[in-house]
Design a protein around this motif. Structure first.
Motif, short mmCIF file in Angstrom:
data_model
loop_
_atom_site.label_atom_id
_atom_site.label_comp_id
_atom_site.label_asym_id
_atom_site.label_seq_id
_atom_site.Cartn_x
_atom_site.Cartn_y
_atom_site.Cartn_z
N LYS A 91 8.59 -161.40 -41.04
CA LYS A 91 8.81 -159.96 -41.00
C LYS A 91 7.90 -159.32 -39.95
CE LYS A 91 8.96 -155.99 -44.12
NZ LYS A 91 8.71 -155.54 -45.48
N LEU A 92 6.64 -159.73 -39.92
CA LEU A 92 5.71 -159.20 -38.92
C LEU A 92 6.16 -159.58 -37.51
CD1 LEU A 92 3.03 -157.70 -38.60
CD2 LEU A 92 1.89 -159.91 -38.62
N LYS A 93 6.62 -160.80 -37.36
CA LYS A 93 7.09 -161.27 -36.06
C LYS A 93 8.30 -160.45 -35.59
CE LYS A 93 8.21 -165.68 -33.85
NZ LYS A 93 8.44 -167.11 -34.12
N LYS A 96 7.21 -156.95 -34.53
CA LYS A 96 6.62 -156.95 -33.18
C LYS A 96 7.71 -157.08 -32.12
CE LYS A 96 2.07 -158.84 -34.21
NZ LYS A 96 1.15 -159.96 -34.00
N LEU A 97 8.69 -157.95 -32.36
CA LEU A 97 9.78 -158.14 -31.42
C LEU A 97 10.60 -156.86 -31.27
CD1 LEU A 97 11.16 -160.27 -29.64
CD2 LEU A 97 12.62 -160.81 -31.58
N GLN A 98 10.86 -156.20 -32.40
CA GLN A 98 11.64 -154.95 -32.36
C GLN A 98 10.86 -153.87 -31.61
OE1 GLN A 98 14.69 -154.73 -33.46
NE2 GLN A 98 14.89 -152.60 -32.83
N ALA A 99 9.55 -153.79 -31.81
CA ALA A 99 8.74 -152.81 -31.10
C ALA A 99 8.78 -153.08 -29.59
CB ALA A 99 7.31 -152.85 -31.61
N LYS A 100 8.75 -154.35 -29.24
CA LYS A 100 8.81 -154.72 -27.82
C LYS A 100 10.16 -154.33 -27.22
CE LYS A 100 7.56 -158.63 -24.89
NZ LYS A 100 7.18 -160.04 -24.88
N LEU A 104 10.97 -151.58 -24.20
CA LEU A 104 11.75 -151.89 -23.01
C LEU A 104 12.92 -150.93 -22.86
CD1 LEU A 104 11.83 -155.80 -23.08
CD2 LEU A 104 10.59 -154.34 -21.48
N GLU A 105 13.57 -150.58 -23.96
CA GLU A 105 14.68 -149.63 -23.92
C GLU A 105 14.22 -148.26 -23.45
OE1 GLU A 105 16.70 -149.47 -27.65
OE2 GLU A 105 17.26 -151.59 -27.59
N GLN A 106 13.06 -147.84 -23.90
CA GLN A 106 12.53 -146.54 -23.47
C GLN A 106 12.28 -146.53 -21.97
OE1 GLN A 106 9.04 -145.64 -25.72
NE2 GLN A 106 10.18 -145.08 -27.58
N GLN A 117 7.20 -144.15 -30.12
CA GLN A 117 8.37 -144.52 -30.93
C GLN A 117 8.46 -143.64 -32.16
OE1 GLN A 117 10.84 -146.49 -30.38
NE2 GLN A 117 11.76 -146.27 -32.40
N GLU A 118 7.32 -143.26 -32.73
CA GLU A 118 7.31 -142.42 -33.93
C GLU A 118 7.93 -141.07 -33.64
OE1 GLU A 118 3.31 -142.27 -35.22
OE2 GLU A 118 3.24 -144.38 -35.79
#
Length: 148
Positions: A91-93, A96-100, A104-106, A117-118
């Motif tokens: 879940k943590l992994k 982190k991947l989703q945040a990355k 990149l999308e931003q 992101q918040e």
């Protein structure tokens, strides 16, 4: 360079099986001859020894079964804990991947780099809540009248 003799495993002691047929044993009661009593006494001693041996083997087997059950239970608990920790790491992994990916999308969309992101997610939540309020307003108006 001498060879060392390794002793073989000794077999466990086991009592002799009970006799198939015992002849002319009168027991320890009156009327038995002086030699008959000793025969009876030896047979009785062997039988008690055999019963004690069987009881000890049954107890050993029971303890072995309990130990195996305990091992299985401990193994299952350890597997559950491992699975729980594995899920937590995964879940943590993924987080982190989703945040990355979001970062990149931003960058690709050209949004303000200072906007986190918040803030983006809070803006989306505000838009969703406005839409829900509009739906609730529509739901409050009666579509027909009752009691007429």
């Amino acid at each position: 360079e001498k060879t060392v003799p390794i002793p073989e495993k000794l077999n466990e002691w086991a009592p002799r099986p009970p006799p198939e047929f015992v002849r002319d044993v009168m027991g320890s009661s009156a009327g038995a001859g002086s030699g008959e009593f000793h025969v009876y006494r030896h047979l009785r001693r062997r039988e008690y020894q055999r019963q004690d041996f069987m009881d000890a083997m049954a107890e050993k087997q029971r303890l072995d079964e309990e130990f195996q059950k305990k091992l299985e239970r401990n193994k299952m608990i350890a597997e559950e804990q491992t699975a729980k920790r594995r899920r937590k790491r995964q879940k943590l992994k993924e987080k982190k991947l989703q945040a990355k990916k979001n970062k990149l999308e931003q960058k690709k969309q050209g949004k303000e780099p200072g906007q986190s992101q918040e803030q983006v997610s809070s803006e989306e939540e505000e838009e969703d809540s406005k839409e829900e309020e509009e739906k609730e307003d529509d739901a409050e108006e009666p579509s027909f009248l009752m009691g007429r």
